[in-house]
Design an enzyme around this catalytic site. Structure first.
Site, PDB file in Angstrom:
ATOM      1  N   PRO A   1       0.737  -1.241   0.054  1.00 26.68           N
ATOM      2  CA  PRO A   1       0.070  -0.128  -0.081  1.00 26.68           C
ATOM      3  C   PRO A   1       0.916   1.322  -0.046  1.00 26.68           C
ATOM      4  O   PRO A   1       1.267   1.684   0.985  1.00 26.68           O
ATOM      5  CB  PRO A   1      -0.799  -0.282   1.376  1.00 26.68           C
ATOM      6  CG  PRO A   1       0.247  -0.983   2.180  1.00 26.68           C
ATOM      7  CD  PRO A   1       0.782  -1.784   1.327  1.00 26.68           C
TER       8      PRO A   1
ATOM      9  N   ASP B   1       5.978   2.619   1.595  1.00 27.43           N
ATOM     10  CA  ASP B   1       5.259   1.698   2.204  1.00 27.43           C
ATOM     11  C   ASP B   1       4.490   1.985   3.301  1.00 27.43           C
ATOM     12  O   ASP B   1       5.197   2.117   4.396  1.00 27.43           O
ATOM     13  CB  ASP B   1       5.966   0.396   2.431  1.00 27.43           C
ATOM     14  CG  ASP B   1       5.156  -0.945   2.554  1.00 27.43           C
ATOM     15  OD1 ASP B   1       4.032  -0.706   2.889  1.00 27.43           O
ATOM     16  OD2 ASP B   1       5.338  -2.186   2.551  1.00 27.43           O
ATOM     17  N   HIS B   2       3.304   2.319   3.157  1.00 31.16           N
ATOM     18  CA  HIS B   2       2.496   2.902   4.334  1.00 31.16           C
ATOM     19  C   HIS B   2       2.385   1.915   5.534  1.00 31.16           C
ATOM     20  O   HIS B   2       2.147   2.315   6.636  1.00 31.16           O
ATOM     21  CB  HIS B   2       1.207   3.338   3.769  1.00 31.16           C
ATOM     22  CG  HIS B   2       0.772   4.666   4.516  1.00 31.16           C
ATOM     23  ND1 HIS B   2       0.707   5.162   5.773  1.00 31.16           N
ATOM     24  CD2 HIS B   2       0.315   5.885   3.906  1.00 31.16           C
ATOM     25  CE1 HIS B   2       0.512   6.076   6.053  1.00 31.16           C
ATOM     26  NE2 HIS B   2      -0.005   6.993   4.749  1.00 31.16           N
ATOM     27  N   ARG B   3       2.896   0.671   5.467  1.00 26.81           N
ATOM     28  CA  ARG B   3       2.711  -0.254   6.507  1.00 26.81           C
ATOM     29  C   ARG B   3       3.997  -0.055   7.417  1.00 26.81           C
ATOM     30  O   ARG B   3       3.578  -0.267   8.633  1.00 26.81           O
ATOM     31  CB  ARG B   3       2.810  -1.695   5.941  1.00 26.81           C
ATOM     32  CG  ARG B   3       1.712  -2.135   5.053  1.00 26.81           C
ATOM     33  CD  ARG B   3       1.943  -3.453   4.577  1.00 26.81           C
ATOM     34  NE  ARG B   3       3.038  -3.591   3.766  1.00 26.81           N
ATOM     35  CZ  ARG B   3       3.430  -4.527   2.980  1.00 26.81           C
ATOM     36  NH1 ARG B   3       2.847  -5.811   2.995  1.00 26.81           N
ATOM     37  NH2 ARG B   3       4.510  -4.611   2.176  1.00 26.81           N
TER      38      ARG B   3
ATOM     39  N   CYS C   1       5.579   3.056   8.026  1.00 32.27           N
ATOM     40  CA  CYS C   1       5.513   4.273   8.747  1.00 32.27           C
ATOM     41  C   CYS C   1       4.195   5.139   8.000  1.00 32.27           C
ATOM     42  O   CYS C   1       3.497   4.712   7.209  1.00 32.27           O
ATOM     43  CB  CYS C   1       6.982   4.930   8.542  1.00 32.27           C
ATOM     44  SG  CYS C   1       6.986   5.443   6.751  1.00 32.27           S
TER      45      CYS C   1
END
Length: 477
Positions: free
Chosen positions: A270, A447-449, A451
């Site tokens: 994501p 990658d929004h996972r 941070c």
């Protein structure tokens, strides 16, 4: 009696399962030495010369140039002619196959000394047998040719009849030239190369393609009806030129590997992108000062990419969340202690991402030297899988293509990529006044996972601050 051994396509490492034959380096009947390169193959990551672990006479080759073979498929067979050779060289070759190839089982027995097999010391794409080179006597070609003649004749009779012109290597180095010829149905053996020693260049292939196109576009003669008994008033109709065929390009090799990785990145990660414009005037001035230094301070020229890479390592030290990966099976974010910095490089074979190992321990000069070395190797298509894998963060300078901005796709399984646009003069407010400054757009896809936007924004802002005020880096030296 001579023994015939089969050499199979070895496992070239890094999970590669197939390779395309680019160029044969030997022909049927040639005498080869142990560890002599016999074929050049192209994997999804690099061009590789594959050495043969046997010494003897080549009795058969399997696969034409341009054909893809899976790992473990037969490459060639070698007839080992004398007892002395079978007792020493073949044991060395069998050791190499058992240690470095794995799947390359011989078609004959390795002799009574097989239990004492020694590795040949041969190296395949950076993966060696780990043993010292076995001592062996030199075998003269005339000694090998006579005992193996029967096997050569048998192999030639058993194989399909192939015209002489269809055998042997073609004077082509560039995979792009081969691909271009295949796409247009050209037989490279029918072309005369204009390069050194008859090397076929891209210009030669393009010239042949134009010649074919001109022949196809030549006006067709009008169709004339058969003489009739009575005059006809029907007009003559010119034949309609055939419509161009749809071009289909196999999605394999490096293009296929890139496609798989990018698709996987989009499916699993994501991602989000943030960007900022930065005034790079001071950075460019600092680089000019470095490269114009004389005396003890002088050194190799430092590139803009090397300075940006050094800025990235400093930023990653402050924001280690972006130097990580996600372990889906364990449900964990894995923060990595070393920074293996990848950089995007466009080559004739397509986009590749060589990796500068342990970039956190290098200064700008050291990073620049390694980037220059890897770039030169990439242009020749000789990057090894080890030099193309293991990256933890990627720097993508698409400004060399004359564009200002982009939204990079993360290089799976990394967590972020920094994109850099072109540095161009633009109107800019500097110290309260409008001025013309050197401006660059920086884009960070993350990658929004691993941070949130605050961390990503902090990283990007720090990079921009270093670009605008290079003296900020002095704190990290």
């Amino acid at each position: 009696m001579p023994q015939v051994f089969e050499f199979r396509l070895p496992d070239l490492g890094e999970g590669l399962t197939e390779a395309e034959i680019v160029r044969w380096l030997v022909e049927v009947g040639d005498v080869v030495a142990i560890d002599q390169p016999v074929v050049e193959v192209e994997t999804a990551k690099a061009m590789v010369e594959v050495p043969c672990p046997y010494g003897g006479v080549v009795t058969a080759r399997f696969g034409d140039e341009g054909k893809e073979l899976p790992v473990g498929a037969p490459l060639l067979t070698v007839a080992v002619g004398s007892e002395g050779l079978a007792g020493s060289d073949v044991r060395a070759g069998a050791g190499a196959v058992a240690s470095a190839v794995g799947s390359g089982a011989g078609s004959g027995e390795s002799g009574s000394g097989s239990g004492e097999a020694e590795a040949s010391g041969n190296v395949l794409v950076g993966y060696g047998t780990g043993a010292p080179v076995a001592r062996r006597r030199r075998v003269r070609p005339e000694e090998m040719a006579a005992p193996a003649a029967a096997h050569v004749t048998a192999a030639a009779a058993a194989s399909e009849a192939v015209p002489d012109a269809a055998q042997g290597p073609v004077a082509v180095v560039s995979p792009l030239v081969r691909k271009l010829a295949r796409q247009h149905g050209l037989d490279l053996r029918q072309l005369a190369g204009s390069g050194p020693d008859g090397l076929i260049l891209r210009a030669d292939v393009e010239s042949a393609i134009r010649a074919l196109a001109e022949g196809a576009e030549a006006p067709m003669p009008a169709s004339v009806p058969e003489p009739a008994s009575e005059p006809t008033s029907q007009p003559l109709v010119a034949q309609k030129a055939a419509s161009p065929a749809v071009e289909r390009i196999p999605l394999r090799g490096i293009r296929g590997a890139v496609a798989d990785k990018l698709a996987r990145s989009r499916q699993e990660i994501p991602d989000a992108t943030c960007w900022v414009d930065a005034d790079a005037t001071e950075l460019m001035a600092a680089r000019a000062a470095m490269n114009s230094a004389t005396g003890p301070a002088a050194g190799p020229k430092v590139s803009v990419l090397a300075l940006l890479a050094r800025i990235c390592t400093a930023a990653l030290a402050r924001f280690p969340e972006l130097n990580s990966t996600v372990d889906l099976e364990a449900g964990e974010i894995v923060r990595l202690p070393e920074i293996h910095l990848g950089f995007a490089a466009q080559t004739e074979r397509g986009l590749v991402v060589p990796v500068v190992r342990d970039a956190q321990a290098r200064n700008a000069e050291s990073i620049g030297a390694e980037i220059a070395r890897l770039t030169e190797v990439a242009r020749t298509g000789r990057l090894t899988p080890a030099e193309l894998t293991g990256g933890t963060f990627t720097l993508n300078n698409y400004g060399v293509f004359g564009v200002d901005g982009s939204t990079p796709i993360i290089n799976h399984p990394e967590a972020a990529m920094l994109g850099v646009g072109r540095i161009v003069p633009k109107p800019w407010v500097h110290e309260g006044e409008l001025a013309v400054r050197q401006v660059v757009q920086l884009s960070l896809t993350f990658d929004h996972r691993v941070c949130d936007g605050g961390t990503a924004g902090g990283f990007l802002r720090y990079v921009a601050d270093c670009v605008e005020q290079p003296a900020v880096l002095l704190r990290m030296l």
